[in-house]
Design a protein around this motif. Structure first.
Motif, PDB file in Angstrom:
ATOM      1  N   PHE A  79      40.649 -11.641 -43.460  1.00  0.00           N
ATOM      2  CA  PHE A  79      39.221 -12.368 -43.237  1.00  0.00           C
ATOM      3  C   PHE A  79      38.849 -12.131 -41.518  1.00  0.00           C
ATOM      4  CE2 PHE A  79      36.971 -15.994 -41.130  1.00  0.00           C
ATOM      5  CZ  PHE A  79      35.876 -15.952 -41.518  1.00  0.00           C
ATOM      6  N   ASP A  80      37.743 -11.392 -41.327  1.00  0.00           N
ATOM      7  CA  ASP A  80      37.408 -11.940 -40.411  1.00  0.00           C
ATOM      8  C   ASP A  80      38.351 -10.214 -39.235  1.00  0.00           C
ATOM      9  OD1 ASP A  80      35.828 -11.488 -37.861  1.00  0.00           O
ATOM     10  OD2 ASP A  80      36.949 -13.121 -36.792  1.00  0.00           O
ATOM     11  N   GLY A  81      38.728  -9.086 -40.613  1.00  0.00           N
ATOM     12  CA  GLY A  81      39.301  -8.221 -40.038  1.00  0.00           C
ATOM     13  C   GLY A  81      41.041  -8.918 -40.061  1.00  0.00           C
ATOM     14  N   LYS A  82      41.530 -10.187 -40.208  1.00  0.00           N
ATOM     15  CA  LYS A  82      43.164 -10.755 -39.744  1.00  0.00           C
ATOM     16  C   LYS A  82      43.669 -11.034 -41.566  1.00  0.00           C
ATOM     17  CE  LYS A  82      42.335 -11.341 -35.264  1.00  0.00           C
ATOM     18  NZ  LYS A  82      41.841 -12.225 -34.848  1.00  0.00           N
ATOM     19  N   ASP A 164      50.381 -13.898 -25.630  1.00  0.00           N
ATOM     20  CA  ASP A 164      49.720 -13.377 -25.976  1.00  0.00           C
ATOM     21  C   ASP A 164      50.720 -12.271 -26.927  1.00  0.00           C
ATOM     22  OD1 ASP A 164      47.759 -13.700 -24.539  1.00  0.00           O
ATOM     23  OD2 ASP A 164      46.893 -11.386 -24.135  1.00  0.00           O
ATOM     24  N   ARG A 165      51.890 -12.092 -27.425  1.00  0.00           N
ATOM     25  CA  ARG A 165      53.193 -11.642 -27.780  1.00  0.00           C
ATOM     26  C   ARG A 165      53.006 -12.228 -28.722  1.00  0.00           C
ATOM     27  NH1 ARG A 165      56.936  -8.572 -25.285  1.00  0.00           N
ATOM     28  NH2 ARG A 165      58.158 -10.535 -24.827  1.00  0.00           N
ATOM     29  N   ALA A 166      53.934 -13.107 -28.199  1.00  0.00           N
ATOM     30  CA  ALA A 166      53.629 -14.765 -28.888  1.00  0.00           C
ATOM     31  C   ALA A 166      53.101 -15.163 -29.902  1.00  0.00           C
ATOM     32  CB  ALA A 166      54.165 -16.693 -28.346  1.00  0.00           C
ATOM     33  N   LEU A 167      52.284 -15.186 -29.776  1.00  0.00           N
ATOM     34  CA  LEU A 167      50.461 -15.549 -30.792  1.00  0.00           C
ATOM     35  C   LEU A 167      50.539 -14.678 -31.511  1.00  0.00           C
ATOM     36  CD1 LEU A 167      48.440 -17.376 -27.577  1.00  0.00           C
ATOM     37  CD2 LEU A 167      49.733 -18.143 -29.879  1.00  0.00           C
ATOM     38  N   ALA A 168      50.498 -13.002 -31.197  1.00  0.00           N
ATOM     39  CA  ALA A 168      50.386 -12.332 -32.281  1.00  0.00           C
ATOM     40  C   ALA A 168      51.880 -12.040 -33.277  1.00  0.00           C
ATOM     41  CB  ALA A 168      50.471 -10.829 -31.335  1.00  0.00           C
ATOM     42  N   THR A 169      52.618 -12.932 -33.335  1.00  0.00           N
ATOM     43  CA  THR A 169      53.389 -13.325 -34.315  1.00  0.00           C
ATOM     44  C   THR A 169      53.386 -13.215 -35.306  1.00  0.00           C
ATOM     45  OG1 THR A 169      54.949 -14.082 -32.803  1.00  0.00           O
ATOM     46  CG2 THR A 169      55.682 -13.791 -34.855  1.00  0.00           C
ATOM     47  N   VAL A 170      53.732 -11.972 -36.848  1.00  0.00           N
ATOM     48  CA  VAL A 170      52.516 -12.241 -38.244  1.00  0.00           C
ATOM     49  C   VAL A 170      54.283 -11.800 -38.238  1.00  0.00           C
ATOM     50  CG1 VAL A 170      51.604 -11.683 -39.433  1.00  0.00           C
ATOM     51  CG2 VAL A 170      50.234 -11.214 -37.799  1.00  0.00           C
ATOM     52  N   GLY A 246      55.720 -18.980 -39.856  1.00  0.00           N
ATOM     53  CA  GLY A 246      55.320 -17.600 -40.859  1.00  0.00           C
ATOM     54  C   GLY A 246      54.506 -17.760 -40.733  1.00  0.00           C
ATOM     55  N   GLN A 247      54.120 -16.463 -41.272  1.00  0.00           N
ATOM     56  CA  GLN A 247      52.733 -15.765 -42.186  1.00  0.00           C
ATOM     57  C   GLN A 247      51.007 -15.611 -41.203  1.00  0.00           C
ATOM     58  OE1 GLN A 247      52.244 -17.186 -46.420  1.00  0.00           O
ATOM     59  NE2 GLN A 247      53.325 -15.539 -46.726  1.00  0.00           N
ATOM     60  N   GLY A 248      51.930 -15.667 -40.055  1.00  0.00           N
ATOM     61  CA  GLY A 248      50.507 -15.592 -38.858  1.00  0.00           C
ATOM     62  C   GLY A 248      50.462 -17.162 -37.848  1.00  0.00           C
ATOM     63  N   LEU A 249      51.096 -18.342 -39.181  1.00  0.00           N
ATOM     64  CA  LEU A 249      51.185 -19.273 -37.798  1.00  0.00           C
ATOM     65  C   LEU A 249      52.077 -20.147 -37.155  1.00  0.00           C
ATOM     66  CD1 LEU A 249      49.340 -22.198 -39.018  1.00  0.00           C
ATOM     67  CD2 LEU A 249      51.610 -22.503 -40.354  1.00  0.00           C
ATOM     68  N   ILE A 250      50.967 -20.017 -36.210  1.00  0.00           N
ATOM     69  CA  ILE A 250      51.763 -20.746 -34.657  1.00  0.00           C
ATOM     70  C   ILE A 250      51.221 -21.936 -34.348  1.00  0.00           C
ATOM     71  CG2 ILE A 250      52.533 -19.526 -32.144  1.00  0.00           C
ATOM     72  CD1 ILE A 250      53.003 -18.022 -34.223  1.00  0.00           C
ATOM     73  N   SER A 251      52.290 -23.005 -33.699  1.00  0.00           N
ATOM     74  CA  SER A 251      51.763 -24.213 -33.132  1.00  0.00           C
ATOM     75  C   SER A 251      52.455 -24.222 -31.969  1.00  0.00           C
ATOM     76  CB  SER A 251      52.446 -25.170 -34.495  1.00  0.00           C
ATOM     77  OG  SER A 251      53.774 -25.166 -34.318  1.00  0.00           O
ATOM     78  N   MET A 252      52.105 -25.413 -30.655  1.00  0.00           N
ATOM     79  CA  MET A 252      52.155 -24.836 -29.508  1.00  0.00           C
ATOM     80  C   MET A 252      52.151 -26.275 -29.049  1.00  0.00           C
ATOM     81  SD  MET A 252      49.211 -22.679 -28.583  1.00  0.00           S
ATOM     82  CE  MET A 252      49.143 -21.933 -30.191  1.00  0.00           C
ATOM     83  N   GLY A 296      45.544 -15.600 -35.023  1.00  0.00           N
ATOM     84  CA  GLY A 296      44.962 -15.629 -34.036  1.00  0.00           C
ATOM     85  C   GLY A 296      43.296 -16.149 -33.727  1.00  0.00           C
ATOM     86  N   ALA A 297      43.251 -17.733 -35.061  1.00  0.00           N
ATOM     87  CA  ALA A 297      42.406 -18.068 -34.592  1.00  0.00           C
ATOM     88  C   ALA A 297      42.670 -19.126 -34.366  1.00  0.00           C
ATOM     89  CB  ALA A 297      41.587 -18.272 -36.086  1.00  0.00           C
TER      90      ALA A 297
END
Ligand SMILES: [Zn+2]
Length: 313
Positions: A79-82, A164-170, A246-252, A296-297
């Motif tokens: 979706f949207d390139g992601k 940025d590196r943390a948020l790009a973790t997939v 996991g699977q691109g889901l990051i919480s902070m 990334g969203a």
């Protein structure tokens, strides 16, 4: 850092090439009825795709549900390139995706390909993204936190590389299950998506998290299983924890007075405290800033929590 394993990624990439292949095939598009109605593939099996909600607001999560495939089916989406990862639920395979808070309005393509029992197929569905007015807030912060010194600029730039590196973790494996918990027992004061006027100047970046009004020292709990991928004291976010689910889901979790976990720690849902609420970094007072990124969203954590409650995974 938490590393993704290579084999599931390879599998995923092969499904991506399926998507590329099928998007060239005009006869493979689903038949779309009313928005929100299930899209249907005519042949050969009754495999359907539904998008909920059919129109996504900026900053909202959404899900694609594929029905009619067995539990061993391989499904991948974009979706949207992601990437959009799918997992089995009691009611079909679900793939979660997000419309970033600043995504362009209008139609964005969701592409899904699957492989099950030697059978392959794909869908291509336009998802409309609508605007939503989250409002504007006024805050005052010390001038030194807006006009950064050379040293602070350099520090913020170094920290941005890490975040940025943390948020790009997939990582390919879904680590969480069921409804996300609230990270603290407190009300939300400044909800997600608000534009911020800082010392009278409107920031081009909307607020990408939810602020919980909690006293300094309030324990912060893990809303779901995950792995700590970054923990540190940052110029803007103060003491901050980034967790990979996991699977691109990051919480902070930002502005903490104490970080009580370290990078690499495996965290369990409900584990508390992972940190304590504070007022570190660029803040006007003690609160918890809680953010959720999905591939990334930047999406509304409260809307995401509600969605996890209805998944039956
Ligand atoms: Zn905040």
């Amino acid at each position: 850092m938490h590393q993704a394993t290579s084999i599931p990624v390879l599998k995923f990439l092969s499904l991506f090439s399926l998507i590329a292949l099928f998007s060239l095939c005009s006869g493979c598009s689903p038949v779309l009825g009313d928005p929100g109605a299930a899209a249907k593939r005519a042949e050969p099996a009754e495999v359907t795709l539904a998008v909920i909600p059919p129109v996504a607001d900026r900053g909202s999560p959404a899900r694609a549900i594929v029905r009619g495939l067995g539990p061993d089916a391989e499904i991948a989406g974009v979706f949207d390139g992601k990437p959009v990862f799918f997992f089995p639920t009691k009611n079909g395979h679900a793939g979660l995706f997000g419309a970033d808070i600043m995504i362009e309005l209008g139609e964005h393509l969701l592409k899904v390909a699957y492989e099950a029992d030697g059978q392959t197929g794909s869908f291509e569905v336009p998802v409309r993204v609508a605007d939503r007015d989250y409002g504007t807030r006024d805050i005052k912060v010390p001038v030194s936190q807006v006009r950064l010194s050379q040293a602070d600029q350099e520090r913020a730039a170094r920290e941005k590389v890490l975040t940025d590196r943390a948020l790009a973790t997939v990582s390919p494996e879904k680590l969480w299950k069921g409804e996300f918990l609230e990270p603290v027992d407190a009300s939300i004061n400044s909800s997600f998506g608000r534009k911020t006027r800082m010392n009278g100047v409107l920031s081009p970046r909307p607020h990408a998290g939810a602020d919980y009004l909690a006293k300094e020292g309030t324990p912060v709990r893990a809303p779901a299983d995950g792995v700590v991928i970054l923990a540190g004291d940052h110029f803007f976010s103060g003491k901050a924890i980034y967790m990979d689910h996991g699977q691109g889901l990051i919480s902070m979790y930002f502005h903490l007075s104490e970080i009580l976990v370290k990078e690499g720690d495996v965290i369990r849902k409900g584990q508390s405290p992972i940190g304590l609420v504070g007022k570190t970094g660029r803040v006007t007072g003690a609160h918890l800033h809680y953010g959720v990124y999905l591939n990334g969203a930047r999406i509304d954590p409260s809307a995401f929590r509600k969605m996890t409650a209805s998944l039956e995974d």
